[in-house]
Scaffold this active site. Sequence first.
Site, PDB file in Angstrom:
ATOM      1  CG  ASP A 122      79.497 -27.372-126.294  1.00  0.00           C
ATOM      2  OD1 ASP A 122      79.287 -27.524-127.510  1.00  0.00           O
ATOM      3  OD2 ASP A 122      78.865 -28.001-125.429  1.00  0.00           O
ATOM      4  CG  ASP A 138      77.209 -32.793-124.711  1.00  0.00           C
ATOM      5  OD1 ASP A 138      78.114 -31.950-124.670  1.00  0.00           O
ATOM      6  OD2 ASP A 138      76.292 -32.771-125.552  1.00  0.00           O
TER       7      ASP A 138
END
Length: 590
Positions: A351, A413
Site C-alpha cells: 500500500d 482497508d
Amino acid sequence: ALSVAPVPLPVPVPVACEYGMVHVLSESGTPRGKDYCILYNPQWAHLPQDLSKASLLQLRNWTASLLCSPSDLPASGFSNQIPLVARGNCTFYEKVRLAQSSGARGLLIVSKEKLVPPGGNKTQYEEIGIPVALLSHRDMLDIFRSFGQAVRVALYAPSEPVLDYNMVIIFIMAVGTVAVGGYWAGSRDVKKRSMKHKRDDGPEKQEDEAVDVTPVMICVFVVLCCCMLVLLYHFYDHLVYAIIGIFCLASSTGLYSCLAPCVRRLPFCRCRVPDNSLPYFHKRPQARMLLLALFCIAVSVVWGVFRNEDQWAWVLQDALGVAFCLYMLKTIRLPTFKACTLLLLVLFIYDVFFVFVTPFLTRSGNSIMVEVATGPSDSATREKLPMVLKVPRLNASPLALCDRPFSLLGFGDILVPGLLVAYCHRFGLQAQSSRIYFVACTVAYGIGLLATFMALALMQRGQPALLYLVPCTLVASFLVALWRRELGAFWTGSGFAKDLPQTQWAPAPADSPQPPKDSDAPLSPQPASQEPVRSPLPPEQPQEPSTPEATEAPASASEPRTLGSSTLEAAGQAQAQAQPSPAAQLGTSA
C-alpha cells in the site's frame, strides 16, 4: 484498492492547478445565479475565496476566435470584461497577454477536451496580472442556454473543508463491518469446530467452508494484486468493465450469504421444489431460498445498470460492498497470528509503495493507487472501480460540482484488518478471555482509521490507510496476548483443533464408573479377544507403576473410545469397572 481517498486535491504536478468557480448571473435582473466549475493556475493570478469579494463583470462571448494574434481582438477591446475564447493554435500565455493588453479583467478558455491547468514559465507568470481559467464546453452551452447571451460572471475559489461530515458515515460503515464480520466469522468457526463430531447431512447444512490462508497463498495474492493494479493503470478503460462484472457476481453472492440465515429463521414459506433431475435443483431447495437468490441478483443487476446515477446508486454500491466484505471475512480464515502478521506487513509495504513511491516512477507524477481508485482523469469511459465504499459530500462547498464529489474507502482497508479481528475473536473464545482480544483489535482499527482521516486532513492527498491500520491492530493484539501471557499460543494458534472438542464433548460425568457408549464399539466386534486378556491378569497388576494404561484406566474410561483402541486398554477399563479402588476414584474426580 487499498487506499482511502476522500476527495483529495490533485496530486502536485509541475504545473500548479486548483479548482475554482465561475458564478453566472443574467443581466436581465434575475437574482438567482448558478456556479460552474473552472480549473485555474494560481501562478497567473489568485482568485478571492469569498464570492462577495469577487468583481461581477460582463462576460464577452468571443468563442468564434482563438485569440492568438492581435487581429483576433475586437475593435473596442475587452475593457472591464472577461472574454470567453476557444482553446487551440497558440499557448495560454499568448492568449492571456493579448486579453490583458486589451483591458480584460480575466480570461476564460473553453475546452472541448479534458480540463488542464493553463501553464507558463516564471517570467510569464510575473508579467500577467489577470486570472486565466479553463471552462468545459458543456458548461458554456448550459450558461447561454440558461441565462442568454447577456450575462455577468464572478470568478472565485472557495476554500474546501478539511474534512467532510461524510467521514462519519464511512467510519461507522467500516468499523461496523469489521466488528460484525469479525464477530460472525469467529463465532461461526468456533461453533463448527465444536460440532465437528456431529453428522449433519440435512438440506440446511452449510455448503460453504472457510479457506485457511497459507504463506504461499499470501505471496501469490500480493503478486496478483501488484500485477492487476499496474494493468489497471495502463489499460483502465479495457479492464474496468471486467472488474464491474466480477463485483456484480461477488456482491450478489455475498448479499445472499448474509441474508440466508435470516430467511431460514422465518416460520413460513418452507415448501420445496418438486422432485427433478436438474443440476442443483435435484436437492430440492426451499422456494424462499430461490426467491432470495433472485432478489440478490436483481439488486446487483439494478446497480450495474444505474451505477453512474450519483444521486442514489452509491447506496446500493455500499450495501453490496458491505455484504461482500462480510462474506469474505466469513469465508477466508487466517489460522495463526503469524499468518496475520505476514499478510498485514506485506500488504502494508504494498500500500505504501503504490501510494507514496509510485509518483516518483510515473511520468505524470500521479500515485498509481489513487489514480486507479478514483478513476484516471483521462479515462474515455468515465467509469469508476466499484471496489470501494463511497459517500457523497455533505458540506455545502461549491467545489463539490468540480470533480470526485465522493469520499472513498477501499475494500482492502476493511478486509485485511478484518481478518485479524476475526482471528482475535476465535482465539479469544478458545482462551475464554471475555472477548478482550476482539474488543481491543476492533478499537485499534477505529483508532487507526481516525489517524488516517487526520493524515488526510493534514496532507490533503490520498492516504494508504494500511499505513495506520496495520500498526494499530497488530500492536494492540500483540500487547493483549503479552499481557495475558498467551503470546506463544496466540502466535501459533494452538489449541483450536484439539482442546475445544474435548472440553465441549465429554459424554460422561467424571465420577461415573460407566464407560461412554463409544467405548462399547470395540467390545462388540471382538468378544472372544477380551476373555483371554481379562482372565490371566493378576490382582495387583493395576497398581503396578510400569503400566500407565492400567493405572489411569478410570480416567481414560471417561474419554470416548474409537475403533482403534487396544485390547490392553479395554482390559484395564473392564478391570477398573469390576474393582474400582479409592485411589482410582480420586484420580477420576480430580
